[in-house]
Design an enzyme around this catalytic site. Structure first.
Site, short mmCIF file in Angstrom:
data_model
loop_
_atom_site.label_atom_id
_atom_site.label_comp_id
_atom_site.label_asym_id
_atom_site.label_seq_id
_atom_site.Cartn_x
_atom_site.Cartn_y
_atom_site.Cartn_z
CE LYS A 167 -3.79 2.11 2.66
NZ LYS A 167 -4.69 1.98 3.84
CB SER A 220 -8.24 1.14 5.83
OG SER A 220 -8.96 2.33 5.67
CB SER A 240 -7.99 4.00 2.95
OG SER A 240 -7.13 3.38 3.88
N1 GLN Z 1 -13.10 4.63 6.66
C1 GLN Z 1 -12.36 5.03 7.82
C2 GLN Z 1 -11.88 6.45 7.66
O1 GLN Z 1 -12.09 7.03 6.62
C3 GLN Z 1 -11.22 4.10 8.07
C4 GLN Z 1 -10.02 4.40 7.27
C5 GLN Z 1 -8.83 3.59 7.67
O2 GLN Z 1 -8.93 2.57 8.35
N2 GLN Z 1 -7.66 4.05 7.27
O3 GLN Z 1 -11.32 7.02 8.56
#
Ligand code: GLN
Length: 495
Positions: free
Chosen positions: A77, A176, A152
């Site tokens: 990532k 995410s 994400s």
């Molecule tokens: N959807 C959550 C956010 O936007 C989690 C994102 C994540 O785990 N990086 O904060």
């Protein structure tokens, strides 16, 4: 079986018995990455470096090396910094940025022999649930080009699902790893906070950020996580806790269990709040069928309560932006990344650089975070959210008195359509099932559990499993046993 159909474990076996070389594996995956570039899963591919590393891995194997991931292709990532490739965190702010060092996770996987093919797309600074917040374009769901891959870590999830790589790293602050894994029909694990080093992982919300593994099966995740995990003196929140042999734990017999009922004696708690209103019927049905399979393996399903679950969204969306507003203050046009060309004085240089470099969701969160931390609001919002966070963690500790694992959905729905979700609040609310374990720092997994119905017949559903702190081996064991009697994780999108 063709190379593309082999999972990480199959590819490792093929490398070991000499039926394939790392160079062949890497060439095969590079060709798939190129063929499916339209998915938008990768933001950077380094074919030459990957082929060189593959040839080195083949030579090392020939001279007797048995590093655990020797010659296996994977992707990172783009939240993990890399010295030899750009590191962007999905942001225009960091377009073309080169880190002077590698993240610890990157170093460890390389030392374990893995060959990195490139960096995967992601929501900007890991803020999002659909991978539509990337400055480098949205990612498509390989199962259904009209659907989002989740976020994400949407690029990593799509890349694994589309067989562009057999495994990838991800990061999970509030879901995410788990949610994109669910939306793309792959397996993902977020370990206990502190198990994987955050050194070199571009920070979003430091008290929640945790690296983890995304792959096709629990076995594959166990192999990758084992190489990533472990104490790192460079990360002050890294924990000094021995890393068990996760792959050996997958088939380790439980006391009182036998081959027919490998999960006998395992109590799986079902939080009633997670099966309440808002959960779509098609997700609930797939999750309940997976739970029945776990019961068939000998597990006992018990009703539990996580009464403060419904406060997770509110608490998380105060705490995470608060930490983000502080973490992202380093992007000021002076030290890293984008600097505006037009400005009259220093203050305007900061303002213009940040206005140009950050996308709308990141700006929204910096504003929210700055607000909740400001004098006069700190006590009303930030401090209250911290207290709620502790209560949510205590609910889990109480629940684990009557169960060994907790299970439920990963998300209330299957993947939504690209471009469909324009209201940020709706997307925040869709995180309700993943945020509790994040706030409590608990290890959690997403395991493929079927598909939606009707027009969602090609949109995967994930089962979430949560364990007590440092219960990664228990999680992976249960998921692996489930994958011995189900084949959702072997299904591949028609690409
Ligand atoms: N959807 C959550 C956010 O936007 C989690 C994102 C994540 O785990 N990086 O904060």
């Amino acid at each position: 079986m063709s190379l593309a159909e082999q999972d990480l474990r199959g590819q490792l076996q093929a490398l070991r018995d000499g039926s394939v070389s790392s160079e062949e594996l890497v060439r095969h995956h590079l060709a798939r990455i190129e063929r499916h570039a339209g998915l938008g899963a990768f933001v950077h591919v380094d074919a030459d470096a990957a082929l060189t590393a593959a040839r080195e891995a083949d030579a090392a194997r020939a001279s007797g090396s048995a590093a655990p991931l020797l010659g296996l292709p994977l992707a990172h990532k783009d939240v993990f910094v890399t010295r030899d490739m750009p590191s962007t965190a999905g942001s225009r702010m960091l377009a073309g940025y080169r880190s002077p060092f590698d993240a610890t996770v990157v170093v460890r996987l390389r030392e374990a022999g893995a060959v990195c093919l490139g960096k995967t797309n992601m929501d900007e600074f890991a803020m999002g649930s659909a991978n539509e917040n990337s400055a480098f374009g949205a990612v498509r769901n390989p199962w259904d080009a009209g659907a989002v891959p989740g976020g994400s870590s949407g690029g990593s999830a799509a890349a694994v699902a589309a067989r562009l790589v057999p495994a990838a790293t991800g990061s999970d602050t509030g879901g995410s790893i788990r949610q994109p894994a669910a939306f793309c029909g792959i397996t993902g694990i977020k370990p206990t906070y502190g198990v994987c080093s955050r050194y070199g992982m571009i920070a979003y919300a430091s008290s929640l950020d945790q690296a983890g593994a995304m792959a096709r099966s629990a076995w594959d995740c166990a192999l990758v996580l084992g190489a990533m995990a472990g104490f790192d003196p460079r990360d002050s929140t890294s924990v000094q806790h021995p890393v068990p042999d996760y792959t050996a734990a997958l088939d380790a017999p439980r006391e009182g269990a036998d081959a027919a009922r490998p999960l006998a004696g395992l109590r799986i708690g079902l939080p009633r709040e997670w099966f309440a209103q808002g959960l779509s019927g098609e997700v609930e049905q797939a999750v309940r069928e997976a739970l029945e399979q776990l019961r068939g393996l000998g597990a006992q399903l018990v009703d539990i309560a996580l009464p403060r679950s419904d406060l997770s969204v509110a608490a998380y969306y105060i705490l995470a932006p608060a930490e983000a507003s502080s973490n992202l203050s380093r992007f000021d046009g002076v030290r890293y990344g984008h600097r505006a060309e037009q400005y009259a004085d220093l203050a305007q240089m900061y303002a213009n650089s940040r206005a140009e470099g950050f996308g709308p969701e990141v700006k929204r969160r910096i504003l929210i975070g700055t607000y909740v931390l400001s004098h006069g609001y700190y006590d009303a919002y930030y401090l209250q959210a911290q207290k709620i966070r502790r209560l949510i963690a205590q609910d889990f500790l109480a629940a684990f008195e009557s169960c060994d694992l907790i299970a439920g959905p990963v998300a209330p729905t299957v993947a939504w359509n690209l471009g469909e979700q324009t209201d940020p609040l709706a997307s925040y609310l869709a995180d309700l099932h993943t945020l509790p374990a994040s706030l409590a720092g608990l290890p959690a997994m997403s395991v493929p559990a079927g598909f939606g119905r009707g027009e969602h017949a090609r949109r995967p559903v994930g089962l979430q499993l949560v364990a007590p702190h440092f219960g990664e081996a228990r999680l992976l064991h249960a998921a692996h046993q489930l994958q011995q009697v189900s084949d959702w994780h072997r299904r591949a999108p028609a690409l």
